[in-house]
Structures are given as structure tokens and as C-alpha cells.
Design a protein around this motif. Sequence first.
Motif: not given
Length: 516
Positions: A322-327, A312-316, A345-355
Motif C-alpha cells: 500500500v505504501i509503495r503504491q501510494q508513493l 500526503s503522508w506515509v503511515n508505517l 511523527l517518526v521523521g521525513v523521508a525522500r520518496a526515492k529512498d522509501l521506494i
Amino acid sequence: MIELLLDPAVWIGLLTLVVLEIVLGIDNLIFIAILADKLPPQQRERARVIGLSLALFMRLALLSAISWLMTLTQPLFTLWSLDFSGRQLILLLGGLFLLWKATMELHERLEGGAHGAGPAKGYASFWVVVAQIVVLDAVFSLDSVITAVGMVNQLPVMMAAVVIAIGVMLLASRPLTRFVNAHPTVVVLCLSFLLMIGLSLIGEGLGFHIPKGYLYAAIGFSIVIEFFNQVSQRNIVKHEARIPLRERTAETVMRLLGHTPRDESPAAEEAHGDALLPESAFGIEERNMVSGVLTLAERSIRSLMTPRSDVSWVNLADDPEVIRQQLLDTPHGMFPVARGSLDRLVGVARAKDLIADLVLHGRIDEPRSLHEPMLVPETTSVLRLIERLRHSRGHLALVTDEYGMVQGVVTPLDVFEAVAGEFPDEDETLSIQPAGVGRWQVDSGADLHHLERVLGIAGLVAEDDAYTSVGGFMMSRLGHLPAVDDVLVHEGFEFRVTRMDAQRVDAVTVTRVDTL
């Protein structure tokens, strides 16, 4: 004296007598080696030298008193129509002593008595051992001297033969003792020889002559068989030496826990059954966890990681909603973040930071929320991976191949699952689920090492790491792309494809053949 040295017959007699004296002294030498092993290491050489020196002096003294020695052959008394001489009494008592001593030694070594190895091993008294050597020297010396008297008429030749034979035995005593003590089967064989010799001495003492040729033929045949046994054992040791020490240690520990080592057949397991600890001593979960720890270093990262197709990865490039619902729908704490493709790849991130970014700014704040991804080659060892994960802040590593393509994701939880079994997320189910007696429903991505432990079999894992999933196992063994209802039988289990996902095996049913 000069005449003796110039007489070829004397030299031939001397050579023959030396050989016979050495042959007759082998049993004495073997018994001294066995008795010396009962002493502390620092006293063994001294006991051997004293024992053989006493044998030399005793034989020389008996040769010097040949006239008295010959009187030992005269009958002393008659019992039950049997005439007993002094020689017969000595041989009879010596044979009884030899039978008793050899039997006690066999009992101690086979029953694990006082002669057992270990730090608490007890040692005998030095002079007790020497006294036993003296008693046996007397018996063996008498037999040796009588043989010498019967073969050669010249006293100097007899004494020279005895001195040469004892000298050879002194030189051979240390390597012989070392060899005998290093090979338990040889010790038992030697004690069996002493039992046979003791029986022959008793027969001689009772007036029944047993030709020595029979004894030496039996001993020679046994030595030939033992030689082949030693060659076989040496070959086994050489074979085991080619197996890594870690693997040998793991198999030994697992055998103690009651687990069948890899590549061991059920018949071999049954043969080892008496040597294993009771099945109830360790639970299945305990054995599985120990097995997981011992085999962890042998595993590849590919066998631990979540494969690329399941990551499971986040596509910028996706819409923020769509990203929010995926998270929200995916119960993961960390996500790889890429743009358009997982390989970008751009990086890795915590779900709470992205939300938080999506709620506050309506977009992902890349400089603030994204962290440098940790990339590890798929050839990295598991132990090295653990070390890198321990020092990483993100607790997530992306596995790449030699071309830099992302092949999967591995986390500390994946390593822990390799030891303790599965811990599925909220959106996952167990990949190996019981489906009745002797029946399991297995997801294609199930850990083959864990499946081996559940089924109690071996041979599922590819030695060359050619595949890491049940689907890969089926494809490799069938030799073609599997289809629904394709069947493979392995070590008493039927593997049947029950579901396909395009070109990929999605689920397999495993059934014990004897329950079909």
C-alpha cells in the motif's frame, strides 16, 4: 525726554505703533522668507539678517528725513486727470514689482520649475536676492513710515517703535521661515497675500485708497482656513504613523505600479487615477509578483501551508505494498512519515529512498531513510521560516499548534507560490480557474491573497488570521455552515457555494456582479 517717558499717552501710542509696525512688516517678513529659500542653506540666515537690518536702517533714515518725506506727497505731474506724487510712483512701481515677483514664484512652485526640490536644485545668487529684498524694503518701509507719521507726532517714539518692531521680526524670522518652507500650502497662501498686497499698492499708486481692514480681514480669514488645513494634515500624519512603515511603503509602491491599495474604494482609486502610472507600464503579472513580495512578511504560515487534511503522508502501520503504491501515485519528493497518526511523527523521508527500501528489503529501513522532522510553530514569521528552510536538508517543515498537533506542511515551493502564483503538481489543478467572462471557479483551499490579486479587490484576508481559505471566508461572513447555493456579495463580486464535502466547502464560483 523725561516728559515723554512719563506721559501715558506716549506709551499707549508707542504700543499701538509697535503692533501696527509688526503687522505692516509681516508681508515684508514673509517675502524675505520666500526669497531666502532660494539661497543655499548656509546663506539663508545671513540674508534674513541683512534684509531686516536694511529695512531698519531704511525706515530710520526715512524718519530722520520727515520733511523730505512729506514732499513726496506733493503732485509731480498729472496724467489722464490723475495727479501722481513721488509716493504714488514708488507705490505703483513697488506694486508692479510685487505682482511680477509673486506671480513668478507661484509659477515656479506650481509648475515645478527651477524651484523644484531635489539634488539638482539650483540656487540664486546671494546679492541678487539681497537686491530684491532692498527693493521690497523700500516699498514696505515707505508705507510703514507714513503710517507712523500719521499716528504719532514725536520722532523718538516713531524710531523706538520701528526698532522694537524690527527686533521682534528678527526673532520671529527663523521660525517663520522654517514653518513657511516646511508647508508648501502656506507658501502658496503667502504668495497669494503678496499678490493682494501688490494690487493694493497699485491702487494706492493710482489714487484709489483700499482700506487696509479689508486686506487684513481677507488675510485673517485665509489664515484661519489654513490653520484647520494644517490641523487636518497633522491628524493624517498621526494616523499614518500608526500604520507600520513596511505597510505604508508597500502601499506606496503598489500605487505607483497601478494597483489599488487595500481598503481603498473604487471611487478613491478613480480619484487617484491621474497620479498613477499608465496601466501598460507594468503587466498584471509584474504587479502581482511585486505585491506578493511586499506583503510576504505580513502573512502567516497558516496562509502558506498545505492544511493537514490535504497532506500526503506515509503511515508505517500500512502494508508495504500500500505504501509503495501510494508513493508511485503521489508526485511528491518528500513525505512526512508517522505511525498510525500524523501526530505520531517518526521523521521525513525522500520518496526515492522509501521506494528503494521497499524494493530491496520489502520494508522501510527507518534508521537509514528517515530524517529528523523540522517542526515550526504556526506563530513563526514567514521570514524566519524562509531562514530555517534555507538551512534545512529536507526542504519540508511541519507546522504545529501550541498543543503540538500537526496543522500542515510548508515547503519552499509554497513560499514561492505566495510571490509568483500557483505551480500545481501533476495530480493537482489550478485552484483559481477562469470559467468565462467575469467568472472564476475557485477551490476552497485557494490562497486568499492570490484571489485578491486576481479579482483586484480587498477584504478577503482576515486581519486577525481567523481563517485562511475561501471556505473560511464564506463561513465567517455568512455566520453559519454554508450549504450549496449559499450566496455572498463582496465588493461587486458574487461568491456562490457550488460544492460541499461533508462539513467543508469544497468549491465556490465567483462572478462579477455586473456580468450577471
